[in-house]
Design an enzyme around this catalytic site. Structure first.
Site, PDB file in Angstrom:
ATOM      1  N   GLY A 104     -20.428 -49.398  64.072  1.00 26.98           N
ATOM      2  CA  GLY A 104     -19.605 -48.208  63.949  1.00 26.98           C
ATOM      3  C   GLY A 104     -20.282 -46.978  64.506  1.00 26.98           C
ATOM      4  O   GLY A 104     -21.338 -47.051  65.160  1.00 26.98           O
ATOM      5  N   ASP A 105     -19.693 -45.814  64.234  1.00 20.73           N
ATOM      6  CA  ASP A 105     -20.239 -44.562  64.743  1.00 20.73           C
ATOM      7  C   ASP A 105     -21.637 -44.299  64.203  1.00 20.73           C
ATOM      8  O   ASP A 105     -22.471 -43.695  64.881  1.00 20.73           O
ATOM      9  CB  ASP A 105     -19.305 -43.407  64.382  1.00 20.73           C
ATOM     10  CG  ASP A 105     -17.976 -43.489  65.132  1.00 20.73           C
ATOM     11  OD1 ASP A 105     -18.008 -43.704  66.352  1.00 20.73           O
ATOM     12  OD2 ASP A 105     -16.915 -43.357  64.500  1.00 20.73           O
ATOM     13  N   GLY A 106     -21.927 -44.752  62.974  1.00 15.84           N
ATOM     14  CA  GLY A 106     -23.258 -44.574  62.405  1.00 15.84           C
ATOM     15  C   GLY A 106     -24.319 -45.348  63.169  1.00 15.84           C
ATOM     16  O   GLY A 106     -25.439 -44.853  63.378  1.00 15.84           O
ATOM     17  N   THR A 137     -29.780 -54.819  62.522  1.00 14.82           N
ATOM     18  CA  THR A 137     -30.339 -53.721  61.734  1.00 14.82           C
ATOM     19  C   THR A 137     -30.504 -54.153  60.278  1.00 14.82           C
ATOM     20  O   THR A 137     -29.688 -54.890  59.729  1.00 14.82           O
ATOM     21  CB  THR A 137     -29.452 -52.469  61.812  1.00 14.82           C
ATOM     22  OG1 THR A 137     -28.135 -52.786  61.335  1.00 14.82           O
ATOM     23  CG2 THR A 137     -29.342 -51.984  63.243  1.00 14.82           C
ATOM     24  N   ASN A 162     -25.154 -53.900  63.905  1.00 13.96           N
ATOM     25  CA  ASN A 162     -25.057 -53.814  62.455  1.00 13.96           C
ATOM     26  C   ASN A 162     -24.366 -55.092  61.961  1.00 13.96           C
ATOM     27  O   ASN A 162     -23.186 -55.289  62.224  1.00 13.96           O
ATOM     28  CB  ASN A 162     -24.259 -52.577  62.048  1.00 13.96           C
ATOM     29  CG  ASN A 162     -24.155 -52.395  60.546  1.00 13.96           C
ATOM     30  OD1 ASN A 162     -24.428 -53.314  59.780  1.00 13.96           O
ATOM     31  ND2 ASN A 162     -23.747 -51.212  60.122  1.00 13.96           N
ATOM     32  N   THR A 188     -15.406 -48.554  61.237  1.00 14.25           N
ATOM     33  CA  THR A 188     -14.174 -48.210  60.535  1.00 14.25           C
ATOM     34  C   THR A 188     -13.275 -47.321  61.376  1.00 14.25           C
ATOM     35  O   THR A 188     -12.083 -47.586  61.527  1.00 14.25           O
ATOM     36  CB  THR A 188     -14.508 -47.510  59.204  1.00 14.25           C
ATOM     37  OG1 THR A 188     -15.389 -48.352  58.452  1.00 14.25           O
ATOM     38  CG2 THR A 188     -13.246 -47.258  58.392  1.00 14.25           C
ATOM     39  N   SER A 208     -20.921 -54.582  60.028  1.00 16.42           N
ATOM     40  CA  SER A 208     -19.806 -53.835  60.606  1.00 16.42           C
ATOM     41  C   SER A 208     -18.622 -54.735  60.918  1.00 16.42           C
ATOM     42  O   SER A 208     -18.788 -55.895  61.304  1.00 16.42           O
ATOM     43  CB  SER A 208     -20.239 -53.130  61.898  1.00 16.42           C
ATOM     44  OG  SER A 208     -20.983 -51.979  61.618  1.00 16.42           O
ATOM     45  N   GLY A 209     -17.419 -54.142  60.773  1.00 15.84           N
ATOM     46  CA  GLY A 209     -16.208 -54.839  61.192  1.00 15.84           C
ATOM     47  C   GLY A 209     -16.025 -56.190  60.555  1.00 15.84           C
ATOM     48  O   GLY A 209     -15.710 -57.175  61.232  1.00 15.84           O
ATOM     49  N   GLU A 219     -23.383 -39.581  59.184  1.00 12.37           N
ATOM     50  CA  GLU A 219     -24.630 -39.832  58.470  1.00 12.37           C
ATOM     51  C   GLU A 219     -25.233 -38.515  57.977  1.00 12.37           C
ATOM     52  O   GLU A 219     -24.965 -37.451  58.531  1.00 12.37           O
ATOM     53  CB  GLU A 219     -25.640 -40.540  59.388  1.00 12.37           C
ATOM     54  CG  GLU A 219     -25.119 -41.819  60.018  1.00 12.37           C
ATOM     55  CD  GLU A 219     -24.807 -42.891  58.990  1.00 12.37           C
ATOM     56  OE1 GLU A 219     -25.573 -43.017  58.013  1.00 12.37           O
ATOM     57  OE2 GLU A 219     -23.792 -43.602  59.162  1.00 12.37           O
TER      58      GLU A 219
END
Length: 296
Positions: free
Chosen positions: A66-68, A40, A9, A93, A12-13, A275
């Site tokens: 992330g987790d998503g 992505t 992603n 996050t 992210s971060g 999500e």
């Protein structure tokens, strides 16, 4: 040389993966993987790319984000006959799954986890036609993760969730939910929220499901019964220490199968690893040892 597909992603971060991409590719090469990458571009893009990587016979898929992002990658891998191993570079996050497993947030150190080559089979949860690797939930508080704008998450990190949670507290109200396993009704009453956890770490709370084990073939269900704002705040304080499961407002049990329905007439959204995951009713099953994951 084995082949790896890095799915990342780019936002992210604070966009760290995009900036460190040459370093990641170099680290993977020293680990013995010829690595290509895919950034992505929108919702479910990581799922489609992970499915393509499986079909093309990659030995390793790396989810960086992330987790998503991990959730989407897992949904592209799960259910397929030949699934490559999964590596994680946590850059989100909360990074609940990485936190539960002990994968460091440092990019170089998380790449070292893959380089060392230790793998473990872990369970997945299947809910209707979707999969989750860490957490599923329903109720109004579960809406937080997809109501917080991505730019705010990038700027403020986990604090963005807490701010949104405080904003939503006054509008919370209970929903009537019935839960049953294959043999009996486990619960049928008004509740505030339910969570179905695969690991101990959920939403930054490291002991939310203190008995959870990623490889025990079971899912841990935590239900917050009908409560007022003061009681919810008190439960959140207890949850920081893992003491909430002893409270009479909490129902906590383990199962490999769960059916959840509502008779309240409301549309109850489901949240899967942060999500959107459809609505009640749902059937949830544990899939033992479904994913092979690189671990410390």
């Amino acid at each position: 040389m084995k082949k790896a597909r890095l799915i990342y992603n780019p936002s992210s971060g604070r966009e760290i993966v995009r900036r460190r991409l040459p370093d990641i590719l170099d680290l993977m090469e020293t680990a013995g993987y010829e690595t290509s990458c895919h950034a992505t571009k929108g919702p479910e893009d990581a799922t489609k790319e992970a499915a393509r990587a499986v079909s093309r016979g990659y030995d390793l898929i790396i989810a960086a984000g992330g987790d998503g992002t991990i959730y989407e990658v897992v949904n592209g891998m799960a259910g397929q006959k030949a699934r490559p191993a999964l590596g994680i570079i946590p850059c989100g996050t909360t990074n609940d799954l990485a936190r539960a497993i002990g994968i460091p947030k440092s990019i170089s150190r998380s790449c070292d986890v893959i380089k060392r080559g230790k793998k473990k089979r872990i369970d997945l949860g299947k809910i209707n036609n979707r999969y989750f690797i860490n957490i599923a939930g329903g109720g109004y508080l579960t809406n937080l993760t997809y109501e917080v704008p991505s730019k705010l998450k990038t700027m403020m990190g986990q604090l963005a969730y807490y701010m949104k949670g405080l904003e939503k507290l006054p509008s919370l109200h209970p929903i009537r939910v019935k839960m049953e396993n294959r043999k009996e009704v486990l619960l049928d009453e008004e509740i505030m929220i339910f969570l179905i956890a695969n690991s101990r770490s959920v939403g930054g709370f490291e002991k939310l499901a203190p008995q959870a084990d990623l490889s025990d073939g079971k899912l841990d269900v935590i239900v917050v019964k009908k409560a007022n704002i003061a009681e919810i705040i008190r439960l959140a304080t207890l949850a920081m220490r893992g003491d909430h499961i002893k409270d009479p407002l909490i129902a906590y049990f383990q199962t490999d199968y769960l059916k959840a329905t509502t008779s309240s007439g409301e549309q109850v959204q489901l949240n899967l690893d942060g999500e959107l995951g459809g609505q009640l009713p749902c059937v949830v099953e544990a899939l033992p040892g479904h994913i092979e994951l690189f671990v410390p």
